[in-house]
Scaffold this motif. Structure first.
Motif, PDB file in Angstrom:
ATOM      1  N   SER A  43       0.792  -1.229   0.000  1.00  0.00           N
ATOM      2  CA  SER A  43       0.000   0.000   0.000  1.00  0.00           C
ATOM      3  C   SER A  43       0.823   1.276   0.000  1.00  0.00           C
ATOM      4  N   TYR A  44       2.025   1.214   0.545  1.00  0.00           N
ATOM      5  CA  TYR A  44       2.809   2.435   0.712  1.00  0.00           C
ATOM      6  C   TYR A  44       4.011   2.457  -0.228  1.00  0.00           C
ATOM      7  N   GLU A  45       4.619   3.623  -0.329  1.00  0.00           N
ATOM      8  CA  GLU A  45       5.667   3.846  -1.308  1.00  0.00           C
ATOM      9  C   GLU A  45       7.060   3.579  -0.722  1.00  0.00           C
ATOM     10  N   PRO A  46       7.970   3.061  -1.547  1.00  0.00           N
ATOM     11  CA  PRO A  46       9.361   2.939  -1.125  1.00  0.00           C
ATOM     12  C   PRO A  46      10.038   4.298  -1.117  1.00  0.00           C
ATOM     13  N   PRO A  47      11.218   4.408  -0.503  1.00  0.00           N
ATOM     14  CA  PRO A  47      12.007   3.324   0.092  1.00  0.00           C
ATOM     15  C   PRO A  47      11.473   2.901   1.456  1.00  0.00           C
ATOM     16  N   PHE A  48      11.659   1.631   1.790  1.00  0.00           N
ATOM     17  CA  PHE A  48      11.165   1.083   3.041  1.00  0.00           C
ATOM     18  C   PHE A  48      12.307   0.951   4.066  1.00  0.00           C
ATOM     19  N   TYR A  49      11.964   1.272   5.318  1.00  0.00           N
ATOM     20  CA  TYR A  49      12.888   1.108   6.436  1.00  0.00           C
ATOM     21  C   TYR A  49      12.161   0.347   7.541  1.00  0.00           C
ATOM     22  N   PHE A  50      12.833  -0.634   8.129  1.00  0.00           N
ATOM     23  CA  PHE A  50      12.270  -1.394   9.241  1.00  0.00           C
ATOM     24  C   PHE A  50      13.207  -1.273  10.446  1.00  0.00           C
ATOM     25  N   ILE A  51      12.643  -0.864  11.592  1.00  0.00           N
ATOM     26  CA  ILE A  51      13.425  -0.684  12.819  1.00  0.00           C
ATOM     27  C   ILE A  51      12.767  -1.492  13.935  1.00  0.00           C
ATOM     28  N   ASP A  52      13.533  -2.362  14.573  1.00  0.00           N
ATOM     29  CA  ASP A  52      13.019  -3.201  15.653  1.00  0.00           C
ATOM     30  C   ASP A  52      13.732  -2.815  16.944  1.00  0.00           C
ATOM     31  N   LEU A  71      14.077   9.578  11.734  1.00  0.00           N
ATOM     32  CA  LEU A  71      13.193  10.397  10.901  1.00  0.00           C
ATOM     33  C   LEU A  71      14.000  11.394  10.070  1.00  0.00           C
ATOM     34  N   VAL A  72      15.042  11.941  10.665  1.00  0.00           N
ATOM     35  CA  VAL A  72      15.874  12.924   9.959  1.00  0.00           C
ATOM     36  C   VAL A  72      16.763  12.237   8.930  1.00  0.00           C
ATOM     37  N   PHE A  73      17.448  11.165   9.323  1.00  0.00           N
ATOM     38  CA  PHE A  73      18.397  10.503   8.429  1.00  0.00           C
ATOM     39  C   PHE A  73      17.704   9.860   7.228  1.00  0.00           C
ATOM     40  N   SER A  74      16.465   9.459   7.403  1.00  0.00           N
ATOM     41  CA  SER A  74      15.716   8.845   6.301  1.00  0.00           C
ATOM     42  C   SER A  74      15.080   9.883   5.379  1.00  0.00           C
ATOM     43  N   GLY A  75      15.091  11.155   5.801  1.00  0.00           N
ATOM     44  CA  GLY A  75      14.480  12.211   5.006  1.00  0.00           C
ATOM     45  C   GLY A  75      12.998  12.405   5.249  1.00  0.00           C
ATOM     46  N   MET A  76      12.467  11.788   6.303  1.00  0.00           N
ATOM     47  CA  MET A  76      11.047  11.949   6.599  1.00  0.00           C
ATOM     48  C   MET A  76      10.758  13.335   7.163  1.00  0.00           C
ATOM     49  N   ILE A  77      11.671  13.862   7.968  1.00  0.00           N
ATOM     50  CA  ILE A  77      11.544  15.202   8.550  1.00  0.00           C
ATOM     51  C   ILE A  77      12.875  15.922   8.376  1.00  0.00           C
ATOM     52  N   ASN A  92      19.341  -2.205  -3.648  1.00  0.00           N
ATOM     53  CA  ASN A  92      20.164  -0.993  -3.714  1.00  0.00           C
ATOM     54  C   ASN A  92      19.509   0.104  -4.541  1.00  0.00           C
ATOM     55  N   HIS A  93      18.836  -0.280  -5.628  1.00  0.00           N
ATOM     56  CA  HIS A  93      18.207   0.715  -6.504  1.00  0.00           C
ATOM     57  C   HIS A  93      17.178   1.561  -5.773  1.00  0.00           C
ATOM     58  N   MET A  94      16.562   0.991  -4.739  1.00  0.00           N
ATOM     59  CA  MET A  94      15.519   1.684  -3.994  1.00  0.00           C
ATOM     60  C   MET A  94      16.071   2.854  -3.190  1.00  0.00           C
ATOM     61  N   TYR A  95      17.365   2.795  -2.855  1.00  0.00           N
ATOM     62  CA  TYR A  95      17.955   3.786  -1.954  1.00  0.00           C
ATOM     63  C   TYR A  95      19.016   4.676  -2.618  1.00  0.00           C
ATOM     64  N   ARG A  96      19.236   4.482  -3.906  1.00  0.00           N
ATOM     65  CA  ARG A  96      20.331   5.200  -4.592  1.00  0.00           C
ATOM     66  C   ARG A  96      20.223   6.716  -4.487  1.00  0.00           C
ATOM     67  N   ASN A  97      19.012   7.231  -4.421  1.00  0.00           N
ATOM     68  CA  ASN A  97      18.823   8.674  -4.379  1.00  0.00           C
ATOM     69  C   ASN A  97      18.705   9.233  -2.963  1.00  0.00           C
ATOM     70  N   GLU A  98      18.884   8.367  -1.969  1.00  0.00           N
ATOM     71  CA  GLU A  98      18.808   8.816  -0.588  1.00  0.00           C
ATOM     72  C   GLU A  98      20.116   9.523  -0.218  1.00  0.00           C
ATOM     73  N   PRO A  99      20.046  10.569   0.606  1.00  0.00           N
ATOM     74  CA  PRO A  99      21.255  11.372   0.935  1.00  0.00           C
ATOM     75  C   PRO A  99      22.377  10.555   1.546  1.00  0.00           C
ATOM     76  N   TRP A 100      22.047   9.503   2.294  1.00  0.00           N
ATOM     77  CA  TRP A 100      23.050   8.726   3.007  1.00  0.00           C
ATOM     78  C   TRP A 100      23.704   7.661   2.135  1.00  0.00           C
ATOM     79  N   TYR A 101      23.136   7.371   0.955  1.00  0.00           N
ATOM     80  CA  TYR A 101      23.591   6.214   0.164  1.00  0.00           C
ATOM     81  C   TYR A 101      25.020   6.408  -0.350  1.00  0.00           C
TER      82      TYR A 101
END
Length: 399
Positions: A126-135, A214-220, A390-399
């Motif tokens: 239902s939701y858009e990538p990129p996906f992050y899972f934190i446990d 939230l900051v490192f993923s670009g959510m906020i 890897n393709h899902m995260y290539r445009n993320e600032p941290w990649y």
């Protein structure tokens, strides 16, 4: 839009969702789990605090944030689990077996798994990538806060933004942790151990980690988080300025029938010398077999691991492994005797130990492979790098 769930008073009132935020702009999807072990409530409390703050604030959120309660019956009783460890059931085989069981035969943790699995599958659809899972977890012993990851480069890159130690290779010693399911699907997945059970600092560290996520993923945006620097410094201080990479080199496994007692006073990341008495297992003394560091010593009744041992990974090894993986050096391995692909998908290698015994485990680790024993002469080497999205995260600032 932000949804907040009231704190429950009984099992009938407890929602699986701690909270959910849908931003008005596109962005990442972050799914957080708290209380997968019922005696580890810090993650749940931290997520409740986060959603309360997001409700009251006027943050420009990008993407979707979801908080999920784990083992609800065990959380109510403050026990690690009731029938079986919920964080050891997430293999493809076990999930399939549970789904095929009649409802009347399901154990407590199997019901919990099916509910969480349904939410994960629904979110991925239902939701858009990129996906992050934190446990989120805590430990029975005193510890620095730390991250555990399956050893894929995307996990390394995202994790090293946080000022805490990062532990590689624990998946080689554990069967069926929740995050291994997401790692197998190729998504960035982190476990965060925030401190000792029920310590207030464990909740505070989890809150800090959430805001940084939230900051490192670009959510906020960073400037929107008023206390970002405080959160960062808090984790750095709690971790004693240690943000190095470590690798698990030993697991002291326990059977259900074992009697085990850790000697008092040990902590995670404590250096121990060869010959140091660590524990008593089935009335026999357990000594450190080499100079190393102790990791997650067991000081509770439930658990299948008495302790782990870890060692620091030098920077040159991390850099070398990254180069070898990016150049797909492992394509050459099957040219060597005793090593074949286990299937046409080329996700894992089958290694005949009687033929390829000259290869060390550390060599395969450089290439991103972790082993599972098949029989006395063969091991299966799984590579997270080949399944990483890897393709899902290539445009993320941290990649």
């Amino acid at each position: 839009m932000t949804e907040s769930i009231e704190k429950p008073r009984s099992i009938e009132q407890i929602s699986r969702f701690i909270g959910k935020v849908d931003g008005e702009q596109n962005g990442p999807t972050i799914i957080c789990f708290g209380g997968i072990h019922g005696n580890e409530p810090a993650g749940v409390k931290a997520l409740e605090n986060l959603f309360e703050k997001l409700n009251k604030g006027s943050f420009e959120v990008r993407g979707t944030l979801i908080g999920i309660r784990g083992n609800i019956p065990a959380l109510l009783q403050r026990r690690r689990f009731l029938n079986q460890d919920l964080n050891r059931l997430w293999t493809v085989e076990k999930i399939g077996e549970i789904k095929n069981k009649p409802i009347s035969e399901l154990e407590v943790e199997e019901v919990e798994l099916l509910e969480i699995e349904r939410i994960i599958s629904g979110a991925l659809g239902s939701y858009e990538p990129p996906f992050y899972f934190i446990d989120f977890h805590t430990t029975s012993s005193k510890t620095l806060p730390f991250i555990t990851i399956n050893d894929a480069l995307i996990n390394r890159k995202f994790s090293k933004q946080f000022p805490v130690p990062i532990i590689l290779g624990i998946e080689e010693y554990l069967d069926g942790p929740l995050l291994s399911r997401m790692n197998k699907m190729g998504y960035v997945s982190l476990g965060f151990e925030s401190g000792q059970h029920n310590e207030e600092s464990a909740v505070k560290n989890s809150i800090a980690f959430l805001w940084l996520t939230l900051v490192f993923s670009g959510m906020i945006e960073r400037q929107e988080v008023e206390y970002f620097e405080i959160y960062y410094k808090q984790l750095d201080a709690s971790a004693k300025a240690d943000s190095r990479f470590y690798e698990v080199v030993h697991r002291q496994g326990l059977k259900k029938t074992d009697e085990f007692s850790m000697l008092n006073g040990y902590e995670s990341f404590q250096k121990v010398t060869k010959g140091t008495l660590l524990a008593i297992q089935n009335r026999e003394k357990v000594f450190a077999e080499k100079n190393t560091m102790l990791f997650m010593p067991l000081y509770q009744q439930q658990g299948a691991e008495g302790f782990f041992l870890i060692k620091n990974i030098p920077r040159w090894a991390l850099k070398t492994s990254a180069i070898l993986r990016k150049t797909k050096f492992d394509n050459l391995l099957t040219l060597l005797p005793g090593i074949t692909w286990s299937s046409s998908a080329k996700e894992s290698l089958l290694v005949n130990l009687s033929v390829a015994r000259f290869f060390t485990k550390s060599f395969f680790h450089l290439l991103g492979y972790r082993n599972r024993e098949v029989d006395k002469t063969h091991v299966m080497m799984y590579n997270r790098e080949r399944t990483a999205s890897n393709h899902m995260y290539r445009n993320e600032p941290w990649y």
